[in-house]
Enzyme design. Structure first.
Site, PDB file in Angstrom:
ATOM      1  N   LYS A   1     -10.097  -0.320 -16.492  1.00  0.00           N
ATOM      2  CA  LYS A   1     -10.703  -1.550 -15.977  1.00  0.00           C
ATOM      3  C   LYS A   1     -11.093  -2.498 -17.105  1.00  0.00           C
ATOM      4  O   LYS A   1     -10.995  -3.724 -16.953  1.00  0.00           O
ATOM      5  CB  LYS A   1     -11.909  -1.215 -15.097  1.00  0.00           C
ATOM      6  CG  LYS A   1     -11.530  -0.634 -13.739  1.00  0.00           C
ATOM      7  CD  LYS A   1     -10.626  -1.561 -12.946  1.00  0.00           C
ATOM      8  CE  LYS A   1     -10.446  -1.130 -11.512  1.00  0.00           C
ATOM      9  NZ  LYS A   1      -9.535  -2.024 -10.751  1.00  0.00           N
TER      10      LYS A   1
ATOM     11  N   ASN B   1      -4.707  -5.355  -6.883  1.00  0.00           N
ATOM     12  CA  ASN B   1      -5.903  -4.643  -6.416  1.00  0.00           C
ATOM     13  C   ASN B   1      -5.737  -3.126  -6.358  1.00  0.00           C
ATOM     14  O   ASN B   1      -6.734  -2.409  -6.377  1.00  0.00           O
ATOM     15  CB  ASN B   1      -6.279  -5.176  -5.026  1.00  0.00           C
ATOM     16  CG  ASN B   1      -7.346  -4.342  -4.357  1.00  0.00           C
ATOM     17  OD1 ASN B   1      -8.513  -4.395  -4.724  1.00  0.00           O
ATOM     18  ND2 ASN B   1      -6.948  -3.543  -3.371  1.00  0.00           N
TER      19      ASN B   1
ATOM     20  N   TYR C   1     -11.043   5.640 -15.668  1.00  0.00           N
ATOM     21  CA  TYR C   1     -11.229   4.455 -14.831  1.00  0.00           C
ATOM     22  C   TYR C   1     -11.916   3.332 -15.595  1.00  0.00           C
ATOM     23  O   TYR C   1     -11.490   2.169 -15.549  1.00  0.00           O
ATOM     24  CB  TYR C   1     -12.045   4.840 -13.592  1.00  0.00           C
ATOM     25  CG  TYR C   1     -12.295   3.719 -12.615  1.00  0.00           C
ATOM     26  CD1 TYR C   1     -11.288   3.281 -11.763  1.00  0.00           C
ATOM     27  CD2 TYR C   1     -13.548   3.121 -12.530  1.00  0.00           C
ATOM     28  CE1 TYR C   1     -11.520   2.265 -10.851  1.00  0.00           C
ATOM     29  CE2 TYR C   1     -13.788   2.103 -11.625  1.00  0.00           C
ATOM     30  CZ  TYR C   1     -12.776   1.680 -10.788  1.00  0.00           C
ATOM     31  OH  TYR C   1     -13.018   0.663  -9.886  1.00  0.00           O
TER      32      TYR C   1
ATOM     33  N   ASP D   1       0.856  -1.177   0.000  1.00  0.00           N
ATOM     34  CA  ASP D   1       0.000   0.000   0.000  1.00  0.00           C
ATOM     35  C   ASP D   1       0.898   1.235   0.000  1.00  0.00           C
ATOM     36  O   ASP D   1       2.083   1.154   0.351  1.00  0.00           O
ATOM     37  CB  ASP D   1      -0.920   0.020   1.232  1.00  0.00           C
ATOM     38  CG  ASP D   1      -2.225   0.763   0.971  1.00  0.00           C
ATOM     39  OD1 ASP D   1      -3.254   0.122   0.727  1.00  0.00           O
ATOM     40  OD2 ASP D   1      -2.198   2.017   0.983  1.00  0.00           O
TER      41      ASP D   1
END
Length: 303
Positions: free
Chosen positions: A162, A92, A158, A39
């Protein structure tokens, strides 16, 4: 029960500090995997690692932005150095810069592409190289979105990245099949901080944070539960039980499990010698228009 399902396995989860990423980490660790938690937020990554270790499992944090090759290499190196191998890569990590096309700036475009598309690419590439070297197969799980499946107003970049990530999965499933490495896309839907900013869900999200259960209508028709509702799909795809599943886009949210179709030809017409403008218009109006595809996902109104 998933306990022990991933014993001896080692996973990397990017964006694992909070939200869906944290849910994936906790579920993988609960099934027996050691996890590298990546992260950009050091405190969030440390909190996730603490939750794992307090439960008696193994985890380590790597604080770095995904995208650069150096980060991808560091994540794989950390998995191997700390836990001896790499079996599972879950890409992710993501960012949002939601704007309509004419308000999207170059920096918005570059940041979203760097994190989602390049981050998925560089981490999957590093993982594939290590898994092929190990010679024991592996699991690459990339994270898509309904926005990439249907389009989404105000999510110019986005939605594009994706969609690209799902195409990665389809292509890599072909390229890595001989190595026994499966590649699948998870399309998650969950009540998260991001979902809570959508006007129709603001009040519902506030009640959700207070511990109120989500109504069945929301869990089914809107496919929204908690992040932990999505995690079982990641665990299953990471396990040996899904060894014959690859190149798929599978959604999970709330009570709803979904298999998404690949793009396919819906109709075809032929004209000897080629098509004129007038013939194209006639074919569209008389035969094709009835099958025109809508853009955007639709949901029933909340009661």
């Amino acid at each position: 029960m998933s306990a022990g399902l991933l014993d001896g396995r080692v996973a990397v989860v990017t964006g694992g500090g909070r939200g869906l990423g944290r849910a994936y980490v906790l579920a993988l660790a609960g099934a027996g995997a050691a996890v590298v938690v990546n992260d950009v937020d050091a405190d969030a990554a440390a909190e996730t690692v603490a939750l794992v270790t307090e439960a008696g499992a193994r985890a380590v944090a790597v604080v770095a932005p995904v995208g650069p090759t150096a980060t991808a290499d560091l994540l794989v190196e950390t998995a191997v150095e700390r836990f001896g191998r790499l079996d599972i890569m879950v890409t992710n990590a993501g960012v949002l810069r939601d704007r309509v096309l004419w308000k999207t700036e170059d920096d918005d475009f570059d940041r979203v592409v760097e994190t989602h598309l390049r981050g998925t690419f560089s981490c999957a590439r590093a993982a594939a190289a290590r898994m092929r070297e190990q010679g024991e197969g592996g699991r690459i799980i990339v994270i898509g979105s309904p926005a990439g499946q249907f389009g989404s107003f105000g999510q110019t970049v986005y939605a594009a990245v994706k969609a690209g990530i799902v195409s990665f999965a389809r292509t890599w499933s072909l390229e890595l099949a001989r190595a026994g490495i499966t590649v699948n896309a998870v399309i998650p839907t969950a009540m998260t901080a991001m979902t809570g900013t959508i006007p129709i869900y603001e009040e519902l999200y506030a009640r959700f944070l207070e511990g109120e259960p989500l109504p069945q209508q929301v869990r089914r028709a809107h496919a929204l539960g908690g992040p932990e509702d999505v995690a079982p799909l990641v665990v299953w795809l990471a396990s040996e039980r899904s060894g014959d599943v690859t190149g798929q886009a599978i959604g999970l949210g709330g009570d709803k499990l979904t298999l998404y179709a690949h793009p396919a030809e819906l109709m075809a017409e032929y004209a000897d010698g080629g098509w004129s403008v007038e013939a194209i218009e006639d074919a569209w109006m008389t035969r094709f228009a009835a099958s025109a595809q809508p853009s955007g996902a639709t949901f029933p109104p909340l009661d």
